[in-house]
Enzyme design. Structure first.
Site, short mmCIF file in Angstrom:
data_model
loop_
_atom_site.label_atom_id
_atom_site.label_comp_id
_atom_site.label_asym_id
_atom_site.label_seq_id
_atom_site.Cartn_x
_atom_site.Cartn_y
_atom_site.Cartn_z
CB CYS B 320 -0.86 -0.04 1.27
SG CYS B 320 -1.61 -1.67 1.51
CB ALA B 322 -0.77 5.98 -2.00
N GLY B 324 3.92 7.29 -1.45
CA GLY B 324 5.12 7.04 -2.18
C GLY B 324 6.33 7.45 -1.30
N GLY B 325 6.11 8.02 -0.17
CA GLY B 325 7.08 8.46 0.74
C GLY B 325 8.21 7.27 0.97
CG ASP B 344 -2.53 2.57 -2.81
OD1 ASP B 344 -1.82 2.86 -1.86
OD2 ASP B 344 -3.73 2.76 -2.88
CG ASP B 388 1.87 2.17 6.02
OD1 ASP B 388 1.16 2.11 6.58
OD2 ASP B 388 1.99 3.39 5.08
CB CYS B 445 -0.77 5.79 11.00
SG CYS B 445 -2.02 5.64 9.66
#
Lengths: 180, 636
Positions: B320, B322, B324-325, B344, B388, B445
């Site tokens: 996942c 996005a 892209g960091g 993604d 993630d 998160c």
């Protein structure tokens, strides 16, 4: 995703050669492995064989992008370079233009470069020659076409255009959705 | 030019911005103090003066406890130095948070500044029981005993718009009482009443939904709870990651300082991160940003990539990806070698991925838009996978305050379900035989246990994986036990990050190593496969299937009266379950089991008591719960 046809390859190479000249050879024959161009949804991608192998196993409709996007073919089969190709154009560029720090911002907003913003220019640039634009700190900012030859640049008044804008890195923000 | 980058060699130049003193504070202070006999004998620092003031107040008072007083002096100074040392050991980003906290407090309430600061120091050294005691006594004298509001008062208050100051004060008092319940309680009031009031007050004051506040109260001890909620109100500092494919951190810092950006290195744990304190230019549109010299990225999102530790020439999957960091950070660590598949499911979010990757000069990435759950089918055999997972976002409330109100139990369980599916497909797409890899990093998160430990624990049961240390030397250990759930002890090696302790977003990181490509077959999945082949087994299983749901149904019927009362509590995950004693009676457990079986698949399902099961006959008896669950659902 498919390899380019004969005409497409010619159109692409002609366009690239305007900026990098005979250095184009270095892009195609690289010492660090085989690299190739691939067409996917009218866009031309430049990628290594290893990435290509992995990408072939992904269904076409699910594939979004691969490697580096160089540009796209318009509906009339002309090739248009995108700013994403700058990473490969900049190191091989034959003709360069440096802009003064004050004019940097203006160029990044999509404006042409005026004589007043011109910091340096490669000697012997002819009119309508493709040039890569740098900041004075040697950061590539984009590319364009010389509106005047180096000789003429010396004479013209400060408000005259010397480089026509084609692409700049500001597009990463301004046109994020159309980049690829 | 700007400031020096190395924080340890920083030269002090006069009083800083934050050294501003409150006007007239000196005079105010003098009024409260008894006259000093040796005034002006020596110049004291601000801290020393405050301590001296306290000493004098105590001296002016009749002595209460001789021994306590004797003890007070020396530990107070040792705490001081201790807290100072620990302050130095903190990361710059944490120091910034502490400073900010202190500043906020002083603005909010200048009169209580002294006390607050004292309290803060004491928080770091909980040994100081004596001093705290006297401090609290001071408080108690100032405002009388905290009394729970009566029913009428509550009704009256409900009619009016809430008085936030009053609520805030009540929260403070309430917590004080709860932390010292034996001595501070009002006679005849149960802890439950205090907790309910606190929960209501917190929900109104910080405008959370009742459900989420309940979740947070389960997660954090009372001392941390308010800190956590408070830190969700302030945003985290802007951080950026240097793109080492194009530049070096030193050069980038210099270039940004020249543009009028005030920044510092992120901390010892990151060689590429920078913290931005303030900036005179938009930090997301400088020419350096456009040229791809850095990426704006939360400090917490560097952690999972560091835990993943990608090696050069590997095949890596970012499920996942996005925006892209993390993907670009992986590419940067691999120096643009190998292959990364960035996936993604959202096409719109993928546009920014492609833009960011091109801007940062990442060339080894293939971007795809698949559903992550299809993964081993699309492509497998990766060396490492970063997952993630999409989550409820309860760790990033500072970024997106809508989470406070629009998440409920269902949302969290829906996320947890998706995460479980994703983590299994992530594990399946890894090649355990890989020479360098075979690792999966799972991160969210979110701070809730349902989306973190529970998911990892589920994966541990379902696949041949084990947890390995994340390689991050800070952060809190994951929960091994939470309320009535018990997880695998190795969950200790997962890491949790909180906004109030690390000044990062709330985050969870777990690193798994896959040790075998074989998928262990669960006994309950085995059975339906057997059924058509072996008729004998079918005969045996049929009565079991019909026999098991019956008692469940009976129990449900008998339960109905009791359920009406309890259902509300259970569904809203109220604190009632929290206060329940560990050793429940067997009857209660059975009821719970029956409830859970009825409620459907997502809810936590406590293990049925042994006596409730049909007599165990070999290994097939373990399939009982699975059957039980399936049959009633079909009936519906």
């Amino acid at each position: 995703m498919r390899p380019l046809t004969e005409e497409e390859t010619r159109a692409l190479f002609e366009k690239l050669a305007r900026y990098v000249g005979e250095n184009l050879q270095l892009l195609v024959d690289r010492p660090d492995g085989a690299y190739c161009f691939r067409l996917h949804r009218d866009r031309v991608y430049y990628l290594s064989e290893r990435i290509l192998k992995l990408a072939t196993s992904i269904p076409r409709e699910n594939l979004v992008a691969l490697g580096t996007c160089f540009g796209k073919f318009t509906k009339t089969q002309k090739f248009r370079l995108h700013v994403t190709a700058l990473d490969y154009l900049a190191p091989y560029a034959k003709y360069k233009v440096w802009v003064k720090p004050g004019a940097e911002q203006s160029f990044l907003y999509g404006n042409h470069i005026l004589k007043s913003g011109l910091g340096r220019i490669t000697e012997s640039t002819t009119q309508y020659q493709g040039v890569v634009v740098y900041s004075m700190a040697d950061v590539p900012l984009g590319f364009g076409v010389a509106a005047k030859s180096t000789q003429e640049c010396r004479k013209v008044d400060p408000m005259a255009i010397v480089v026509f804008h084609q692409a700049d890195i500001g597009e990463y923000i301004r046109h994020e959705e159309t980049l690829t | 030019m700007g400031r020096k980058l190395d924080p340890t060699q920083k030269v002090k130049r006069g009083p800083g911005r934050k050294a501003r003193k409150q006007r007239g504070a000196e005079q105010e202070l003098l009024r409260f103090l008894p006259p000093d006999p040796e005034d002006g004998a020596r110049k004291l620092s601000g801290h020393a003066r405050r301590r001296a003031a306290k000493r004098r107040i105590k001296a002016a008072r009749p002595p209460t406890g001789k021994t306590a007083k004797v003890l007070q002096e020396s530990p107070a100074s040792s705490t001081e130095s201790k807290s100072f040392v620990s302050f130095l050991q903190l990361l710059p980003i944490e120091r910034a948070a502490q400073k900010q906290k202190r500043q906020d407090l002083s603005e909010e309430d200048s009169e209580e500044e002294e006390e607050d600061e004292e309290e803060e120091e004491e928080k770091e050294a909980p040994k100081q029981e004596e001093t705290q005691e006297t401090d609290l006594q001071l408080n108690v004298e100032a405002d009388e005993h905290f009394v729970l509001p009566s029913g009428q008062e509550i009704e009256k208050e409900a009619a009016q718009p809430p008085d936030l100051q009053l609520v805030h004060q009540r929260i403070k008092d309430n917590i004080e009482v709860l932390q010292n319940f034996g001595t501070k309680r009002e006679e005849g009031r149960s802890r439950q009443e205090y907790v309910t009031l606190l929960r209501q007050d917190l929900a109104t004051y910080y405008s959370y939904s009742d459900f989420l506040i309940g979740k947070m109260m389960e997660l954090f001890p009372l001392s941390e709870l308010v800190d956590f909620l408070e830190s969700n109100e302030v945003s985290r500092p802007v951080t950026l990651r240097t793109n080492t494919l194009k530049t070096r951190r030193r050069d980038l810092a210099q270039a940004l300082i020249n543009r009028g950006v005030n920044l510092d290195p992120l901390g010892k744990w990151s060689k590429t991160g920078l913290v931005v304190y303030d900036s005179s230019v938009p930090i997301g549109a400088t020419p350096e940003y456009l040229a791809g010299h850095y990426m704006l990225q939360g400090a917490s999102s560097l952690l999972p990539v560091m835990a993943l530790a990608p090696q050069e020439n590997e095949r890596i999957l970012d499920m996942c990806c996005a925006p892209g960091g993390k993907t670009s950070y992986i590419a940067q660590l691999m120096k643009n070698t190998g292959v990364i598949l960035a996936n993604d499911s959202n096409a719109e979010r993928l546009q920014s991925v492609v833009g960011n990757l091109h801007r940062l000069g990442v060339t080894n990435v293939v971007v795809s838009r698949c559903d992550g759950r299809q993964f081993p089918k699309v492509l497998g055999g990766f060396d490492r996978v970063l997952l993630d997972a999409p989550c409820s976002g309860t760790g990033v409330i500072a970024k997106d305050p809508t989470v406070k109100t629009n998440k409920d139990e269902k949302d969290i369980l829906r996320c947890a379900h998706l995460q479980k599916e994703l983590i299994l497909s992530a594990i399946d797409s890894v090649n355990a035989a890989s020479e360098t890899g075979g690792y999966i990093v799972y991160c969210t998160c979110s701070v809730t246990v349902e989306e973190n430990e529970w998911v990892v624990d589920y994966a541990l049961k379902k696949r041949n994986v084990r947890l390995v240390p994340t390689g991050l030397d800070f952060g809190k250990e994951g929960f091994v036990r939470f309320k009535e759930r018990r997880f695998h002890p190795s969950l200790k090696s997962t890491r949790r990050f909180y906004p109030h302790t690390h000044n990062l977003d709330g985050f969870f990181v777990a690193k798994l190593k896959k040790f075998s490509n074989a998928i262990p077959v669960a006994p309950q999945e085995e059975e339906p496969a057997k059924e058509p082949g072996v008729p004998a087994a079918k005969e045996n299983s049929a009565p079991a299937a019909t026999a098991t749901p019956l008692p469940t149904g009976k129990k449900q019927e008998g339960l109905k009266g009791a359920k009406k009362q309890t259902a509300k509590q259970v569904n809203s995950a109220s604190t009632a379950t929290k206060t329940q004693p560990q050793g429940e009676s067997r009857e209660k457990k059975q009821k719970k089991w029956a409830l859970a079986a009825r409620r459907g698949s997502f809810q936590k399902r406590p293990r049925p008591p042994k006596a409730a099961q049909p007599s165990p006959r070999g290994p097939r008896a373990q399939a009982g719960p699975g059957k039980k669950r399936r049959v009633p659902r079909n009936r519906q």
